[in-house]
Design a protein around this motif. Structure first.
Motif, PDB file in Angstrom:
ATOM      1  N   MET A  63       0.826  -1.205   0.000  1.00  0.00           N
ATOM      2  CA  MET A  63       0.000   0.000   0.000  1.00  0.00           C
ATOM      3  C   MET A  63       0.865   1.261   0.000  1.00  0.00           C
ATOM      4  O   MET A  63       0.560   2.228  -0.698  1.00  0.00           O
ATOM      5  CB  MET A  63      -0.924   0.007   1.234  1.00  0.00           C
ATOM      6  N   ALA A  64       1.935   1.256   0.777  1.00  0.00           N
ATOM      7  CA  ALA A  64       2.785   2.451   0.855  1.00  0.00           C
ATOM      8  C   ALA A  64       3.702   2.544  -0.361  1.00  0.00           C
ATOM      9  O   ALA A  64       3.752   3.586  -1.038  1.00  0.00           O
ATOM     10  CB  ALA A  64       3.608   2.415   2.141  1.00  0.00           C
ATOM     11  N   ASP A  86       9.656  -5.638  -5.185  1.00  0.00           N
ATOM     12  CA  ASP A  86       8.891  -6.457  -4.227  1.00  0.00           C
ATOM     13  C   ASP A  86       9.313  -7.910  -4.379  1.00  0.00           C
ATOM     14  O   ASP A  86       9.633  -8.361  -5.479  1.00  0.00           O
ATOM     15  CB  ASP A  86       7.374  -6.329  -4.426  1.00  0.00           C
ATOM     16  N   GLN A  87       9.268  -8.615  -3.258  1.00  0.00           N
ATOM     17  CA  GLN A  87       9.655 -10.022  -3.294  1.00  0.00           C
ATOM     18  C   GLN A  87       8.638 -10.870  -4.070  1.00  0.00           C
ATOM     19  O   GLN A  87       8.964 -11.949  -4.543  1.00  0.00           O
ATOM     20  CB  GLN A  87       9.835 -10.557  -1.871  1.00  0.00           C
ATOM     21  N   TYR A  91       0.571  -8.301  -5.575  1.00  0.00           N
ATOM     22  CA  TYR A  91       0.295  -7.878  -4.195  1.00  0.00           C
ATOM     23  C   TYR A  91      -1.054  -8.439  -3.745  1.00  0.00           C
ATOM     24  O   TYR A  91      -2.054  -8.312  -4.450  1.00  0.00           O
ATOM     25  CB  TYR A  91       0.261  -6.344  -4.116  1.00  0.00           C
ATOM     26  N   ASN A  94      -4.366  -7.058   2.180  1.00  0.00           N
ATOM     27  CA  ASN A  94      -4.878  -7.416   3.508  1.00  0.00           C
ATOM     28  C   ASN A  94      -6.270  -6.834   3.713  1.00  0.00           C
ATOM     29  O   ASN A  94      -7.133  -7.467   4.334  1.00  0.00           O
ATOM     30  CB  ASN A  94      -3.974  -6.835   4.600  1.00  0.00           C
ATOM     31  N   VAL A 130      15.016  -7.632  -1.030  1.00  0.00           N
ATOM     32  CA  VAL A 130      16.131  -6.750  -0.673  1.00  0.00           C
ATOM     33  C   VAL A 130      16.713  -7.203   0.662  1.00  0.00           C
ATOM     34  O   VAL A 130      15.987  -7.385   1.645  1.00  0.00           O
ATOM     35  CB  VAL A 130      15.662  -5.282  -0.610  1.00  0.00           C
ATOM     36  N   PRO A 161       8.496  -1.982   3.803  1.00  0.00           N
ATOM     37  CA  PRO A 161       8.388  -3.453   3.835  1.00  0.00           C
ATOM     38  C   PRO A 161       7.253  -4.002   4.688  1.00  0.00           C
ATOM     39  O   PRO A 161       7.182  -5.221   4.881  1.00  0.00           O
ATOM     40  CB  PRO A 161       9.751  -3.853   4.433  1.00  0.00           C
ATOM     41  N   ARG A 216      -0.895  -3.766  12.917  1.00  0.00           N
ATOM     42  CA  ARG A 216      -1.529  -3.212  11.721  1.00  0.00           C
ATOM     43  C   ARG A 216      -3.057  -3.378  11.798  1.00  0.00           C
ATOM     44  O   ARG A 216      -3.546  -4.416  12.235  1.00  0.00           O
ATOM     45  CB  ARG A 216      -0.968  -3.836  10.434  1.00  0.00           C
ATOM     46  N   ASP A 350       3.553   0.688   7.470  1.00  0.00           N
ATOM     47  CA  ASP A 350       3.481   0.077   8.802  1.00  0.00           C
ATOM     48  C   ASP A 350       4.810   0.098   9.544  1.00  0.00           C
ATOM     49  O   ASP A 350       4.832   0.051  10.775  1.00  0.00           O
ATOM     50  CB  ASP A 350       3.006  -1.374   8.688  1.00  0.00           C
ATOM     51  N   ALA A 359      -2.182   1.462   8.985  1.00  0.00           N
ATOM     52  CA  ALA A 359      -3.347   1.164   8.144  1.00  0.00           C
ATOM     53  C   ALA A 359      -3.020   1.472   6.692  1.00  0.00           C
ATOM     54  O   ALA A 359      -2.191   2.343   6.399  1.00  0.00           O
ATOM     55  CB  ALA A 359      -4.539   1.994   8.597  1.00  0.00           C
ATOM     56  N   GLY A 360      -3.704   0.774   5.786  1.00  0.00           N
ATOM     57  CA  GLY A 360      -3.447   0.955   4.366  1.00  0.00           C
ATOM     58  C   GLY A 360      -3.766   2.364   3.897  1.00  0.00           C
ATOM     59  O   GLY A 360      -3.054   2.931   3.064  1.00  0.00           O
ATOM     60  N   HIS A 361      -4.843   2.924   4.421  1.00  0.00           N
ATOM     61  CA  HIS A 361      -5.236   4.272   4.018  1.00  0.00           C
ATOM     62  C   HIS A 361      -4.165   5.282   4.453  1.00  0.00           C
ATOM     63  O   HIS A 361      -3.761   6.159   3.685  1.00  0.00           O
ATOM     64  CB  HIS A 361      -6.592   4.603   4.661  1.00  0.00           C
TER      65      HIS A 361
HETATM   66  C1  LIG Z   1      -6.946  -8.576   7.983  1.00  0.00           C
HETATM   67  C2  LIG Z   1      -6.496  -7.157   7.735  1.00  0.00           C
HETATM   68  C3  LIG Z   1      -7.434  -6.185   7.413  1.00  0.00           C
HETATM   69  C4  LIG Z   1      -7.029  -4.870   7.192  1.00  0.00           C
HETATM   70  N1  LIG Z   1      -7.987  -3.948   6.891  1.00  0.00           N
HETATM   71  C5  LIG Z   1      -7.630  -2.647   6.690  1.00  0.00           C
HETATM   72  C6  LIG Z   1      -8.615  -1.661   6.386  1.00  0.00           C
HETATM   73  O1  LIG Z   1      -9.813  -1.926   6.328  1.00  0.00           O
HETATM   74  N2  LIG Z   1      -8.194  -0.389   6.168  1.00  0.00           N
HETATM   75  C7  LIG Z   1      -6.863  -0.033   6.223  1.00  0.00           C
HETATM   76  O2  LIG Z   1      -6.552   1.143   5.982  1.00  0.00           O
HETATM   77  N3  LIG Z   1      -5.904  -0.953   6.527  1.00  0.00           N
HETATM   78  C8  LIG Z   1      -6.258  -2.246   6.765  1.00  0.00           C
HETATM   79  N4  LIG Z   1      -5.297  -3.181   7.072  1.00  0.00           N
HETATM   80  C9  LIG Z   1      -3.893  -2.753   7.259  1.00  0.00           C
HETATM   81  C10 LIG Z   1      -3.129  -2.638   5.953  1.00  0.00           C
HETATM   82  O3  LIG Z   1      -3.195  -3.821   5.218  1.00  0.00           O
HETATM   83  C11 LIG Z   1      -1.674  -2.285   6.226  1.00  0.00           C
HETATM   84  O4  LIG Z   1      -1.614  -1.227   7.148  1.00  0.00           O
HETATM   85  C12 LIG Z   1      -0.998  -1.866   4.927  1.00  0.00           C
HETATM   86  O5  LIG Z   1      -0.980  -2.947   4.029  1.00  0.00           O
HETATM   87  C13 LIG Z   1       0.405  -1.349   5.203  1.00  0.00           C
HETATM   88  O6  LIG Z   1       1.041  -1.039   3.998  1.00  0.00           O
HETATM   89  P1  LIG Z   1       2.610  -1.278   3.825  1.00  0.00           P
HETATM   90  O7  LIG Z   1       2.912  -0.863   2.435  1.00  0.00           O
HETATM   91  O8  LIG Z   1       3.337  -0.687   4.958  1.00  0.00           O
HETATM   92  O9  LIG Z   1       2.773  -2.850   3.975  1.00  0.00           O
HETATM   93  P2  LIG Z   1       2.244  -4.000   2.996  1.00  0.00           P
HETATM   94  O10 LIG Z   1       0.999  -3.573   2.325  1.00  0.00           O
HETATM   95  O11 LIG Z   1       2.250  -5.246   3.805  1.00  0.00           O
HETATM   96  O12 LIG Z   1       3.365  -4.115   1.876  1.00  0.00           O
HETATM   97  C14 LIG Z   1       4.687  -4.482   2.186  1.00  0.00           C
HETATM   98  C15 LIG Z   1       5.308  -5.068   0.927  1.00  0.00           C
HETATM   99  O13 LIG Z   1       6.723  -5.148   1.103  1.00  0.00           O
HETATM  100  C16 LIG Z   1       7.191  -6.351   0.527  1.00  0.00           C
HETATM  101  N5  LIG Z   1       8.484  -6.643   1.162  1.00  0.00           N
HETATM  102  C17 LIG Z   1       8.732  -6.783   2.485  1.00  0.00           C
HETATM  103  N6  LIG Z   1      10.055  -6.956   2.709  1.00  0.00           N
HETATM  104  C18 LIG Z   1      10.656  -6.941   1.502  1.00  0.00           C
HETATM  105  C19 LIG Z   1      12.010  -7.064   1.077  1.00  0.00           C
HETATM  106  N7  LIG Z   1      13.013  -7.238   1.959  1.00  0.00           N
HETATM  107  N8  LIG Z   1      12.277  -7.027  -0.255  1.00  0.00           N
HETATM  108  C20 LIG Z   1      11.278  -6.855  -1.155  1.00  0.00           C
HETATM  109  N9  LIG Z   1       9.967  -6.718  -0.789  1.00  0.00           N
HETATM  110  C21 LIG Z   1       9.663  -6.743   0.509  1.00  0.00           C
HETATM  111  C22 LIG Z   1       6.071  -7.344   0.804  1.00  0.00           C
HETATM  112  O14 LIG Z   1       6.103  -8.427  -0.120  1.00  0.00           O
HETATM  113  C23 LIG Z   1       4.821  -6.476   0.619  1.00  0.00           C
HETATM  114  O15 LIG Z   1       4.322  -6.510  -0.696  1.00  0.00           O
HETATM  115  C24 LIG Z   1      -5.665  -4.515   7.287  1.00  0.00           C
HETATM  116  C25 LIG Z   1      -4.723  -5.490   7.608  1.00  0.00           C
HETATM  117  C26 LIG Z   1      -5.131  -6.803   7.835  1.00  0.00           C
HETATM  118  C27 LIG Z   1      -4.100  -7.843   8.181  1.00  0.00           C
END
Ligand SMILES: Cc1cc2nc3c(=O)[nH]c(=O)nc-3n(C[C@H](O)[C@H](O)[C@H](O)COP(=O)(O)OP(=O)(O)OC[C@H]3O[C@@H](n4cnc5c(N)ncnc54)[C@H](O)[C@@H]3O)c2cc1C
Length: 454
Positions: A63-64, A86-87, A91, A94, A130, A161, A216, A350, A359-361
């Motif tokens: 998401m980020a 991304d690994q 995507y 969640n 990475v 990540p 999260r 996160d 959160a994703g938003h």
């Molecule tokens: C069941 C559930 C329901 C949810 N519902 C909501 C909701 O309704 N509203 C909301 O806003 N949020 C919700 N969330 C939270 C939301 O999913 C997360 O906060 C959001 O995905 C965070 O974004 P991010 O990019 O930090 O992490 P992620 O979306 O997890 O993305 C991280 C990415 O990094 C990659 N990665 C990690 N390490 C490496 C590496 N070393 N090398 C290459 N790639 C790597 C992973 O493969 C992944 O694709 C929910 C979460 C869960 C578990």
């Protein structure tokens, strides 16, 4: 607050912040609206030369990271080269994945590819894991190293990540053997948990654990309890139970909505127990039940779902200067999301200790502020937005066709250099779960995902 008022608020804050340009300060918006056409409709934008020049590597296409990559190209323009790593090749969202548990959606419907980011925005997508970074110094180049030995150079590095889990004694073999799930990184785990719930015996017991905050999606575990309770009471007889073992002292988000859900809507099915810290897991004990031991005793489950406590991604916790908040999270300047420990490295989503919910938003909002700040830095302005604002909106299904919601607007507190809830703008939660909210949830989700991936 009535739903219409909330949707009005969403229109003015959350949904507008989702639009390209909306997270920008007014002067930036005017400057870029004349030079950069944007696309969320499937046609490639014309990327102008905005004066920003350099290359950026984004680690993590969730998401980020996906949002940051897209908006760096839109706002940075043709001379900002962006590589997204991304690994995984796709995507798995969640968000909405709890609805896989009652069969109302599938993981394949929640899977997003990187084609639009590649073809519409000219992002160089690399699949790989990475394992190391060399931070850029000054205006020079740093690099990231992939597990296959490749290195990719950049002037700025963004780390997104997501999260890693802390170890729980007994959990790793139980996960490997497929007896127990976390289903907190959506994908195969989610599908596995859905099938375990479907195959649970009539009158069986589903047990789930909630980690101590921060984790999260603060409402997410309570939402999961509601969705499973709603399904088991219709399909597994009157004696089926959902036991919720929460490490926290109480419900962490949407307190009013979930108290009503636990005590009224799903009364007699959900057994909520606060202050329960998980000590160990033993899978497949006598009778095929799974045991979870907490500080107060052992609970047996037909289906056991353990969500361990969280920390930042390994690429961050491997580096103490980045994981400078308790060795677990990345401290950041919330005007730019630049690490407070390592210059030219930015952390969003996160993994960041930003004072806002994981959160994703919020990840989407942080990504835009970061893309804006890096664009300014690569243009030589070096001044991040002095008054950033973000919004978090979250919908929580309570049954198969009703949902509640929660929203907060955050603003920059310059005295303490942190984001704080804007007085009068949240946290505000729905007065009651409803079908209208459920329908709005689908629109909100589609808008958010298109903003990040399309
Ligand atoms: C069941 C559930 C329901 C949810 N519902 C909501 C909701 O309704 N509203 C909301 O806003 N949020 C919700 N969330 C939270 C939301 O999913 C997360 O906060 C959001 O995905 C965070 O974004 P991010 O990019 O930090 O992490 P992620 O979306 O997890 O993305 C991280 C990415 O990094 C990659 N990665 C990690 N390490 C490496 C590496 N070393 N090398 C290459 N790639 C790597 C992973 O493969 C992944 O694709 C929910 C979460 C869960 C578990």
């Amino acid at each position: 607050m009535k739903r219409r008022q909330f949707v009005g608020l969403l229109g003015a804050s959350a949904l507008s912040l989702l639009l390209p340009g909306a997270a920008l300060a007014d002067d930036e918006r005017k400057r870029r609206s004349t030079s950069t056409a944007t696309s969320t409709t499937g046609t490639a934008p014309v990327l102008a030369d905005t004066g920003a020049t350099g290359s950026v590597v984004v680690v993590g296409g969730g998401m980020a990271g996906a949002t940051a990559a897209k908006f760096l190209r839109l706002w940075g323009g043709s001379n900002v080269k962006v590589t997204l790593i991304d690994q995984n090749a796709t995507y798995s969202s969640n968000i909405m994945s709890n609805l896989v548990l009652n069969g109302s959606t599938t993981m394949s419907q929640l899977t997003y590819n990187y084609n639009a980011l590649k073809t519409l925005y000219g992002i160089n997508f690399v699949q790989g894991s990475v394992v190391g970074i060399v931070p850029p110094v000054g205006t020079g180049m740093g690099s990231v190293r992939l597990a296959n030995g490749t290195t990719i150079a950049a002037n700025k590095i963004i780390l997104a990540p997501g999260i890693e889990f802390d170890a729980v004694p007994g959990l790793t073999p139980a996960l490997q053997d497929g007896y127990v799930t976390h289903a907190w990184k959506a994908g195969a785990q989610t599908t596995k948990l859905a099938s375990q719930i479907r195959n649970m015996p009539v009158g069986g017991t589903f047990v789930m654990t909630i980690p101590a905050s921060p984790y999260r999606c603060p409402p997410g575990p309570y939402e999961r309890a509601c969705i499973v309770a709603d399904w088991v009471k219709k399909n597994k007889g009157p004696n089926a139970r959902v036991i919720v073992l929460d490490a926290n002292a109480g419900i962490q988000a949407e307190k009013h909505s979930f108290e009503t859900a636990f005590n009224v809507t799903h009364a007699g099915v959900i057994d909520y127990r606060p202050n329960q810290t998980v000590a160990s897991v033993t899978a497949n004990t006598t009778g095929g039940k799974h045991a979870v031991t907490t500080n107060t005793g052992t609970v047996y489950a037909d289906v056991l779902n353990v969500i361990p406590s969280h920390k930042a991604g390994k690429i961050i916790t491997d580096n103490p200067a980045l994981a400078n908040v308790g060795g677990r999270w990345a401290g950041v300047d919330v005007r730019s999301y630049e690490s407070s420990g390592v210059p030219n490295v930015y952390v969003i989503g996160d993994s960041a200790a930003s004072g806002q919910p994981k959160a994703g938003h919020i990840a989407n909002q942080e990504a835009k502020l970061c893309a804006d700040a890096i664009t300014r830095a690569l243009r030589g302005d070096l001044i991040p937005n002095p008054a950033p604002k973000t919004n978090s909106a979250c919908y929580s299904p309570i049954t198969a066709d009703t949902a509640s919601w929660l929203t907060v607007v955050y603003g920059y507190d310059a005295v303490n250099n942190k984001m704080v809830a804007v007085p009068g703008a949240g946290p505000i939660e729905a007065a009651a779960a409803s079908q209208d909210n459920f329908n709005d949830m689908k629109k909100w989700f589609a808008t958010l995902m298109a903003d990040s991936f399309a």
